[in-house]
Design a protein around this motif. Structure first.
Motif, short mmCIF file in Angstrom:
data_model
loop_
_atom_site.label_atom_id
_atom_site.label_comp_id
_atom_site.label_asym_id
_atom_site.label_seq_id
_atom_site.Cartn_x
_atom_site.Cartn_y
_atom_site.Cartn_z
N PHE A 1 0.84 -1.20 0.00
CA PHE A 1 0.00 0.00 0.00
C PHE A 1 0.87 1.26 0.00
O PHE A 1 0.62 2.21 -0.75
CB PHE A 1 -0.93 0.01 1.21
CG PHE A 1 -1.75 1.26 1.32
CD1 PHE A 1 -2.91 1.41 0.57
CD2 PHE A 1 -1.38 2.31 2.16
CE1 PHE A 1 -3.67 2.57 0.63
CE2 PHE A 1 -2.12 3.46 2.24
CZ PHE A 1 -3.28 3.60 1.48
N VAL A 2 1.89 1.25 0.85
CA VAL A 2 2.80 2.39 0.93
C VAL A 2 3.50 2.59 -0.41
O VAL A 2 3.69 3.73 -0.88
CB VAL A 2 3.82 2.20 2.06
CG1 VAL A 2 4.94 3.23 1.99
CG2 VAL A 2 3.12 2.27 3.42
N LEU A 3 3.90 1.49 -1.06
CA LEU A 3 4.54 1.59 -2.38
C LEU A 3 3.60 2.21 -3.39
O LEU A 3 4.00 3.09 -4.18
CB LEU A 3 4.98 0.20 -2.84
CG LEU A 3 5.61 0.12 -4.24
CD1 LEU A 3 6.88 0.97 -4.31
CD2 LEU A 3 5.92 -1.33 -4.61
N ALA A 4 2.33 1.77 -3.37
CA ALA A 4 1.34 2.34 -4.30
C ALA A 4 1.15 3.83 -4.03
O ALA A 4 1.04 4.63 -4.97
CB ALA A 4 0.02 1.60 -4.17
N GLU A 5 1.11 4.20 -2.75
CA GLU A 5 0.95 5.62 -2.40
C GLU A 5 2.17 6.44 -2.81
O GLU A 5 2.04 7.59 -3.24
CB GLU A 5 0.70 5.75 -0.90
CG GLU A 5 -0.69 5.35 -0.46
CD GLU A 5 -1.75 6.28 -1.02
OE1 GLU A 5 -1.56 7.52 -0.98
OE2 GLU A 5 -2.76 5.77 -1.53
N PHE A 6 3.33 5.86 -2.66
CA PHE A 6 4.56 6.55 -3.07
C PHE A 6 4.53 6.86 -4.56
O PHE A 6 4.81 8.00 -4.98
CB PHE A 6 5.77 5.70 -2.72
CG PHE A 6 7.07 6.23 -3.28
CD1 PHE A 6 7.68 7.36 -2.74
CD2 PHE A 6 7.68 5.61 -4.36
CE1 PHE A 6 8.86 7.87 -3.26
CE2 PHE A 6 8.86 6.10 -4.90
CZ PHE A 6 9.45 7.24 -4.34
N ILE A 7 4.17 5.87 -5.37
CA ILE A 7 4.11 6.07 -6.81
C ILE A 7 3.07 7.14 -7.15
O ILE A 7 3.30 8.04 -7.98
CB ILE A 7 3.78 4.75 -7.53
CG1 ILE A 7 4.92 3.74 -7.32
CG2 ILE A 7 3.52 4.97 -9.01
CD1 ILE A 7 4.61 2.34 -7.81
N TRP B 1 -3.04 -1.78 -6.23
CA TRP B 1 -2.56 -2.29 -4.93
C TRP B 1 -3.34 -3.53 -4.51
O TRP B 1 -2.75 -4.53 -4.12
CB TRP B 1 -2.70 -1.18 -3.87
CG TRP B 1 -2.68 -1.70 -2.46
CD1 TRP B 1 -1.64 -2.31 -1.82
CD2 TRP B 1 -3.76 -1.67 -1.52
NE1 TRP B 1 -2.00 -2.65 -0.53
CE2 TRP B 1 -3.29 -2.27 -0.33
CE3 TRP B 1 -5.06 -1.19 -1.57
CZ2 TRP B 1 -4.10 -2.40 0.81
CZ3 TRP B 1 -5.87 -1.32 -0.44
CH2 TRP B 1 -5.39 -1.92 0.72
N VAL B 2 -4.66 -3.46 -4.61
CA VAL B 2 -5.51 -4.60 -4.24
C VAL B 2 -5.17 -5.81 -5.10
O VAL B 2 -5.03 -6.94 -4.60
CB VAL B 2 -7.00 -4.24 -4.38
CG1 VAL B 2 -7.88 -5.49 -4.27
CG2 VAL B 2 -7.41 -3.22 -3.32
N LEU B 3 -5.03 -5.59 -6.39
CA LEU B 3 -4.71 -6.70 -7.31
C LEU B 3 -3.36 -7.32 -6.96
O LEU B 3 -3.22 -8.56 -6.95
CB LEU B 3 -4.72 -6.21 -8.75
CG LEU B 3 -4.47 -7.28 -9.82
CD1 LEU B 3 -5.58 -8.31 -9.80
CD2 LEU B 3 -4.36 -6.63 -11.20
N ALA B 4 -2.36 -6.49 -6.66
CA ALA B 4 -1.03 -7.00 -6.33
C ALA B 4 -1.06 -7.82 -5.04
O ALA B 4 -0.47 -8.91 -4.97
CB ALA B 4 -0.04 -5.84 -6.19
N VAL B 5 -1.75 -7.30 -4.02
CA VAL B 5 -1.84 -8.03 -2.75
C VAL B 5 -2.59 -9.34 -2.93
O VAL B 5 -2.17 -10.40 -2.44
CB VAL B 5 -2.52 -7.16 -1.68
CG1 VAL B 5 -2.81 -7.98 -0.42
CG2 VAL B 5 -1.65 -5.97 -1.32
N ALA B 6 -3.72 -9.28 -3.63
CA ALA B 6 -4.52 -10.48 -3.83
C ALA B 6 -3.75 -11.55 -4.60
O ALA B 6 -3.75 -12.73 -4.23
CB ALA B 6 -5.83 -10.13 -4.55
N ALA B 7 -3.08 -11.13 -5.66
CA ALA B 7 -2.32 -12.08 -6.47
C ALA B 7 -1.18 -12.70 -5.66
O ALA B 7 -0.95 -13.92 -5.72
CB ALA B 7 -1.77 -11.39 -7.72
N LEU B 8 -0.46 -11.87 -4.90
CA LEU B 8 0.64 -12.39 -4.10
C LEU B 8 0.13 -13.35 -3.03
O LEU B 8 0.70 -14.45 -2.85
CB LEU B 8 1.40 -11.23 -3.43
CG LEU B 8 2.56 -11.62 -2.51
CD1 LEU B 8 3.64 -12.37 -3.30
CD2 LEU B 8 3.16 -10.39 -1.84
N GLY B 9 -0.93 -12.98 -2.34
CA GLY B 9 -1.48 -13.85 -1.30
C GLY B 9 -1.93 -15.19 -1.85
O GLY B 9 -1.68 -16.24 -1.25
N ILE B 10 -2.58 -15.16 -3.00
CA ILE B 10 -3.08 -16.41 -3.62
C ILE B 10 -1.91 -17.29 -4.06
O ILE B 10 -1.89 -18.50 -3.80
CB ILE B 10 -4.01 -16.08 -4.79
CG1 ILE B 10 -5.32 -15.47 -4.28
CG2 ILE B 10 -4.29 -17.33 -5.62
CD1 ILE B 10 -6.22 -14.91 -5.36
#
Length: 864
Positions: free
Chosen positions: A210-216, A371-380
């Protein structure tokens, strides 16, 4: 701002909290009636913690060591303890988290709702939609399943994690740096107090992305300065929060190095042993519980792989109605689950939530969706473990600390956290007002087609999901030990596959109906059709989604957590058997017991019920001392298997004599195993007359070059005569300790235990010459807490026999005292006190500052 205005603003939130309480009470209605949930891990905790509790009730002192499991271990991984943690704000934990205000586990379910609601609000989502998102998260099936299993620390960590993310979002979006940093410190301190490092690890990944997405985003918008200020506030809050938690960290970090989470000294060159290529867990052990790639469809179709490992008739009585009655009755008792995981239950996010998630990926333009897509994909992908080995083995060996955790299927909850966020964000966007043109309408159709279409596809062609058989011919176990013809086996197996097929088809069409209703509601709203027009139309949409989402996920969760999981409250966790009562008559304070009631070689080492009454050779822990695990795998499993095989068939004394003569009892003897329980009656107790009591002098010490040789030398050795010590390159201190030692056996020498406490053992010795003593207590590396004193003077001791304590005892009469006083605990408590007080001051100061600022603004506006 006057009180009336404040009251009007707070009223919706107050009503929503009341709704959370009502829903939690209704869902957990048995606990309101005074019942308690039957939770396996909670029961195991009661057994493992009982000695600590008894000692505290008797003395008022909290021991950090217990001898009730595995011959002895620190209590850090059983019942984390830090009285200075969150000093001054611990009442928040007691009221909102630990169950002092609401009965367990209703308190956790309410916290699921409340914490995620605050997270939704931090994204500036409509409160009523935030309420729906919170309920969707709370009823995500994994959250319910871990409550049923009794994983309470995991549940507390999962419930408090959204608070950490909420504080992060609040600080960055609202730019209230002082208050945001203070709230982040409190949220993180609450989360860390739950002390579940694996859940924390996953939340760190969520927050970091999330922080990375906010930074970008802030770089693109040329707003880097406020982002940096936010990061400074969050960083300072993180330091303070970690300071409150540091006692847990220091003690757990010390223990992890000698536990199954740490690096072994063995090279694993014995036949059948597996290579270990990481500093943490063995990769096969870590990936033992991995989610299937195809099983991921359970996020939208709950029983895509059959549900949990339960009989078909318990949750799906309607299948196979037309089958032969006798055959149907047989199949109804068989396992409905046929997936690759453990079968504890599926991850179900909700069919509507999945539909809205896909819709959000098409409709929303916010950077949050990536961000949501990246987290979801990584978690899965992480949850797939051994089923996606190329990626996950790389993560296991190269990603920091990832090799410390097992049950990688838990990572799926990362997706469970973020998917509802995007789902509610798109619903909020629709109700705020979105231009419905050909493109947006087309996107609605596409999202419906993807999610609803998949459901219809599996309903029409269920064979696309697989052959409905357990992997590795697992269903063959049904007929093990039975004389059943191949024709009958084929008939039962075929009917079982048909039943599982119908379970999938039933849930596929069920999910399709919910998705259809959700899509239809949005379509009607987009057309402003009758009841969906005007301002009241928004409320109609909110009401419909509230009913649909709650109805969908509530019904699925009730498959895994029902009223049958609750039972009347008992005064004691365990009732002693006749065998327990007989053994408890022994007033010796420190003997050990091996329980063989469960006829499996490894069973005593996965059960803490024995520890409730006795000091057990076994126990229940996900992080036992590595050396006891090594000894169990190399020797104790074999011995318990032989005892299981012959107990009850041969007289106990004959069986013990046989094992002693064949030199199979050495390890049990050195661990002071006095009683073996082979049944519930007194007659089922096997007394081991060869146990070596609390301590003894040996005739000599055999020094070996490495850990493999030391462990291998336990095969057939006589611990009464010889101690084995590794003095190789890993232990030069042991070699130095033994310099100048000249064994001179004194047959008249004595050593005995004078007083016992879990953290304080006192012995008296008498010998004409210097002797070497072995103590039937687990060695815990020098400097980690166990100090030894001879006549009040601090001395050193070493490890022998791969597991136990050994020590040179000078000639004459002496008092030997072992005391467990870990320096890491004392140091951590000092830091925790300072950090907790700083956090308290920060919360009060930031709250006061915000109140003062708001009043000043009001006064200025009134003057204008």
């Amino acid at each position: 701002m006057n009180m009336a205005s404040i009251g009007r603003k707070l009223l919706p939130h107050f009503i929503i909290v009341i709704i959370f309480l009502i829903v939690s009470a209704m869902y957990m209605s048995p606990v309101v009636e005074g019942k308690v949930m039957h939770q396996h891990d909670v029961n195991m905790f009661s057994g493992s913690y009982q000695e600590v509790k008894t000692f505290q009730d008797k003395t008022g002192e909290r021991t950090l060591w217990t001898n009730s499991m595995f011959g002895g271990m620190p209590t850090y991984s059983i019942a984390p303890y830090s009285p200075n943690n969150m000093l001054g704000t611990s009442w928040i934990w007691n009221v909102f988290v630990s169950g002092n205000s609401l009965p367990k586990p209703m308190n956790v379910f309410f916290l699921y709702c409340l914490a995620f609601y605050l997270l939704m609000l931090s994204f500036r989502i409509n409160p009523w939609l935030s309420m729906i998102g919170a309920l969707a998260f709370a009823f995500s099936s994994f959250n319910t399943i871990i409550l049923e299993a009794g994983h309470m620390l995991q549940a507390y960590a999962l419930a408090t994690g959204p608070l950490v993310l909420a504080a992060t979002v609040f600080t960055i979006r609202f730019r209230k740096y002082f208050l945001g940093g203070a709230l982040f410190a409190l949220a993180l301190a609450l989360h860390l107090k739950a002390n579940h490092p694996q859940m924390t690890y996953y939340f760190v990944l969520i927050t970091a992305l999330f922080v990375l997405a906010e930074f970008i985003y802030h770089v693109r918008e040329k707003q880097l300065a406020p982002f940096i200020k936010s990061m400074i506030a969050i960083g300072f809050g993180a330091v303070i929060a970690f300071g409150t938690y540091v006692t847990f960290f220091l003690t757990t970090n010390e223990y992890s190095k000698v536990s199954t989470r740490g690096k072994t000294e063995l090279t694993h060159k014995q036949p059948g042993d597996q290579e270990v290529n990481s500093s943490g867990l063995n990769i096969n052990y870590a990936f033992d519980y991995s989610y299937g790639v195809g099983e991921t469809f359970t996020l939208m179709i709950p029983d895509f792989r059959g549900g949990n490992a339960d009989a078909i008739g318990n949750t799906h009585k309607g299948v196979l109605k037309s089958a032969d009655p006798e055959l149907r009755q047989e199949v109804m008792q068989l396992d409905q689950y046929w997936g690759e995981d453990s079968g504890s239950g599926p991850y179900y996010f909700g069919a509507i939530i999945c539909f809205l998630f896909v819709l959000g990926m098409f409709l929303l333009k916010t950077h949050y969706k990536w961000w949501v897509l990246a987290v979801a994909a990584l978690g899965i992908m992480l949850s797939w473990g051994k089923n996606f080995l190329d990626f996950n083995s790389f993560m296991f060996y190269h990603f920091p600390m990832y090799d410390k955790f097992r049950s990688v299927n838990f990572s799926m909850f990362m997706a469970a956290v973020v998917v509802p966020i995007l789902a509610i964000l798109v619903l909020n966007k629709i109700l705020e007002g979105i231009e419905w043109n050909k493109k947006t309408t087309k996107n609605l159709y596409i999202a419906f087609g993807i999610t609803g279409g998949l459901c219809v596809l599996f309903w029409l062609f269920p064979s696309l999901a697989g052959d409905f058989s357990k992997p590795n011919n697992g269903d063959s176990a049904i007929f093990q030990g039975q004389k059943v013809s191949q024709q009958v086996q084929d008939a039962i197996t075929g009917a079982l596959q048909d039943a599982r097929t119908e379970i999938l088809r039933g849930d596929a069409i069920r999910s399709f109906i919910f998705i259809l209703l959700a899509a239809l509601t949005i379509w009607l709203y987009s057309k402003q059709w009758q009841f969906f027009a005007g301002k009241s139309g928004k409320n109609v949409v909110i009401g419909i989604f509230f009913v649909l989402i709650l109805g969908d996920q509530w019904a699925v969760d009730k498959r895994y957590l029902t009223d049958k999981n609750f039972e009347p409250k008992k005064t004691e966790s365990y009732e002693p058997t006749e065998a327990d009562a007989y053994i408890l008559q022994d007033k010796d304070p420190d003997y050990r017991v091996l329980n063989l009631l469960d006829m499996r070689p490894a069973a005593p080492f996965n059960d803490a019920s024995t520890s409730y009454f006795h000091k057990s050779i076994g126990g229940y822990s996900g992080a036992k001392i590595r050396r006891i695990q090594d000894i169990a795998e190399r020797y104790l499993y074999s011995v318990t298997s032989q005892l299981d095989q012959y107990a009850g068939k041969s007289p106990g004394d004959q069986l013990i004599n046989y094992l002693q003569k064949s030199r199979k009892l050495g390890v049990l003897n050195m661990m002071d195993c006095k009683y073996i329980i082979a049944g519930e009656g007194q007659k089922d107790i096997i007394l081991n007359p060869y146990h070596l009591n609390h301590a003894w002098f040996v005739k000599g010490v055999k020094m070996v070059a490495d850990a493999d040789t030391e462990l291998g030398s336990l095969n057939g050795f006589n611990p009464a005569d010889t101690a084995i010590m590794d003095v190789g390159v890993n232990h030069p201190d042991f070699k130095a300790y033994m310099e100048g030692y000249q064994p001179k056996w004194d047959s008249t020498a004595t050593i005995k235990l004078d007083s016992y406490a879990p953290n304080d053992l006192k012995y008296s010795t008498k010998a004409n010459t210097e002797q070497f003593a072995v103590f039937s207590e687990v060695y815990y590396d020098n400097g980690l807490g166990w100090d030894v004193f001879v006549d009040g003077q601090k001395q050193s001791h070493v490890r022998v026999n791969y597991l136990l304590r050994g020590m040179r005892i000078p000639a004459g009469t002496h008092t030997i005292e072992f005391k467990f006083e870990p320096k890491s605990f004392a140091t951590g408590e000092k830091i925790a006190m300072i950090s907790s007080l700083i956090m308290l001051c920060g919360l009060l100061g930031s709250a006061g500052w915000e109140i003062w600022r708001n009043r000043k603004k009001d006064e200025e506006q009134e003057e204008v």
